[in-house]
Scaffold this motif. Structure first.
Motif, PDB file in Angstrom:
ATOM      1  N   LEU A  51       4.228   7.066  40.599  1.00 59.60           N
ATOM      2  CA  LEU A  51       4.937   7.843  39.693  1.00 59.60           C
ATOM      3  C   LEU A  51       6.238   8.060  39.702  1.00 59.60           C
ATOM      4  CD1 LEU A  51       2.060  10.681  39.525  1.00 59.60           C
ATOM      5  CD2 LEU A  51       2.592   8.919  37.708  1.00 59.60           C
ATOM      6  N   ALA A  52       6.921   8.023  40.972  1.00 62.69           N
ATOM      7  CA  ALA A  52       8.309   8.219  41.152  1.00 62.69           C
ATOM      8  C   ALA A  52       9.104   6.987  40.524  1.00 62.69           C
ATOM      9  CB  ALA A  52       8.584   8.296  42.602  1.00 62.69           C
ATOM     10  N   LYS A  53       8.481   5.904  40.506  1.00 58.48           N
ATOM     11  CA  LYS A  53       9.056   4.622  39.856  1.00 58.48           C
ATOM     12  C   LYS A  53       9.005   4.523  38.362  1.00 58.48           C
ATOM     13  CE  LYS A  53       8.859   1.412  43.882  1.00 58.48           C
ATOM     14  NZ  LYS A  53       8.246   0.331  44.485  1.00 58.48           N
ATOM     15  N   THR A  54       7.701   5.052  37.868  1.00 55.25           N
ATOM     16  CA  THR A  54       7.628   4.855  36.502  1.00 55.25           C
ATOM     17  C   THR A  54       8.094   5.995  35.544  1.00 55.25           C
ATOM     18  OG1 THR A  54       5.299   5.590  36.840  1.00 55.25           O
ATOM     19  CG2 THR A  54       5.577   3.308  37.086  1.00 55.25           C
ATOM     20  N   ALA A  55       7.943   6.962  36.219  1.00 53.51           N
ATOM     21  CA  ALA A  55       8.285   8.156  35.059  1.00 53.51           C
ATOM     22  C   ALA A  55       9.521   8.130  34.308  1.00 53.51           C
ATOM     23  CB  ALA A  55       8.464   9.453  36.048  1.00 53.51           C
TER      24      ALA A  55
END
Length: 376
Positions: free
Chosen positions: A81-85
């Motif tokens: 989620l940190a990478k994609t948000a």
């Protein structure tokens, strides 16, 4: 399914790979994007046609996607989620297949933008095998699939994801994260722990010599202990509260049985055995509360090579679709029992008549979850 034209699945192992295969089998016309850290896994998924495009980088895989499915182990959600948000469309719906939901909601609150819709998901399906090589387009067939919307999840989001789940062949069950985690602890996480501990009883040097004598009962009771240790470590930790409650219940039952056995209280021992039998025998093969009723037959069969193939061919040659099939017990050189379920009373009756004509002995017949009066 029609609500989405592009679906990204991050994690192409058993669950993610099976989802991609099920989507293709269902006739989904949109694009399926597969993402995984393993290039070998992505090549395998692309080779068999499970996905249309593949990426190793999550931030590349999620661009312009309409449904994002997190199918990695739950312990990787923070990283994903940190990478994609920052790269997610404002119109995307995010869901997952993790077997704990309260923890996932807390992670989503930290990493997902507030204006992006999220609905937790957990299919009650799986295997002791792992990886894309174990993936199957039928993994989700007839499985309960929990959906846990948050307080701010839109009705339209729930409707779209319900339709998606139904397209996989599963039965959606909508509840909240807390109730889900209680249910999962009782019917999945504690049984997994029990299987692990039972298998561990053969860990000693002397006990390991017993393995050559292991029979069907021990194998059945410990089969799920072959599950992915890393994944289950995370599940126990992330659902710690409910698992601890389950452990306390299990400890109480063991103490009670131990005391009855030590004191040779036959009544207490028999009561526990009888009550457990009633509970186990009463577990439905399908629940009429969530799934369409199934009409079932149980027949005696000879334990010989090819008997299962003969029965399925007999049904197929007569245009009878078997919805579920289960071997109840079979011992070498002795008789066995087989349960077959059908989706309609007509199929049930037709199968019963054909099997009777062919000389099979029917020991039990049920229709729609209750015994039919005409079959008593």
């Amino acid at each position: 399914m029609e609500g989405f034209k592009k679906i990204t699945i991050i994690g192409m192992g058993l669950m993610g790979g099976s989802m991609a295969l099920a989507l293709k089998k269902s006739g989904f016309k949109g694009k399926i994007i597969g993402c995984d850290a393993s290039l070998e896994t992505l090549k395998a998924a692309k080779t068999v046609g499970a996905v249309d495009r593949v990426y190793q980088a999550p931030e590349e895989a999620v661009k312009n996607t309409e449904l994002l499915v997190l199918a990695t182990p739950v312990g990787y959600y923070r990283e994903v989620l940190a990478k994609t948000a920052p790269f997610l469309s404002k119109k995307v719906i995010v869901t997952d297949v993790g077997s704990v939901k309260g923890y996932v909601e807390r992670i989503v609150e930290q990493y997902l933008p507030k204006d992006i819709q999220f609905i937790g998901g957990h299919p009650m399906a799986g295997s002791e095998q792992s990886g894309f090589r174990a993936a199957s387009p039928f993994l989700y067939q007839n499985a309960y699939y929990f959906l846990t919307p948050k307080h701010d999840t839109h009705r339209d989001t729930i409707k779209k994801v319900r339709a998606f789940v139904e397209g996989l062949g599963a039965y959606p069950v909508v509840t909240d994260a807390g109730e889900h985690d209680q249910i999962a602890a009782g019917i999945s996480h504690i049984p997994q722990l029990s299987a692990v501990l039972l298998a561990s009883m053969l860990d000693g040097e002397k006990s390991r010599s017993y393995t050559s004598f292991v029979g069907g009962g021990f194998r059945d009771s410990t089969r799920i202990a072959s599950g992915n240790p890393e994944m289950w470590k995370d599940i126990f930790l992330f659902n710690k509260k409910e698992v601890l409650v389950g452990i306390e219940t299990l400890e109480g039952l063991l103490r009670d049985f131990k005391h009855n056995l030590a004191a040779e209280r036959e009544g207490g021992i028999l009561h526990r055995l009888q009550r457990a039998k009633r509970i186990r025998d009463g577990i439905p093969h399908s629940s009429k509360d969530y799934t369409p009723p199934l009409y079932e037959l149980v027949l005696d069969v000879k334990d010989r090579p090819g008997i299962l193939g003969d029965l399925t061919r007999l049904m197929g040659n007569n245009n009878i679709n078997i919805k579920e099939i289960e071997i109840l017990h079979a011992r070498e050189d002795e008789g066995g029992a087989l349960r077959m379920s059908f989706s309609s009373r007509e199929m049930h009756t037709k199968a019963r008549d054909i099997l009777t004509k062919e000389g099979f002995s029917l020991t039990h017949q049920k229709g729609g979850g209750i015994a039919d009066a005409e079959d008593q």
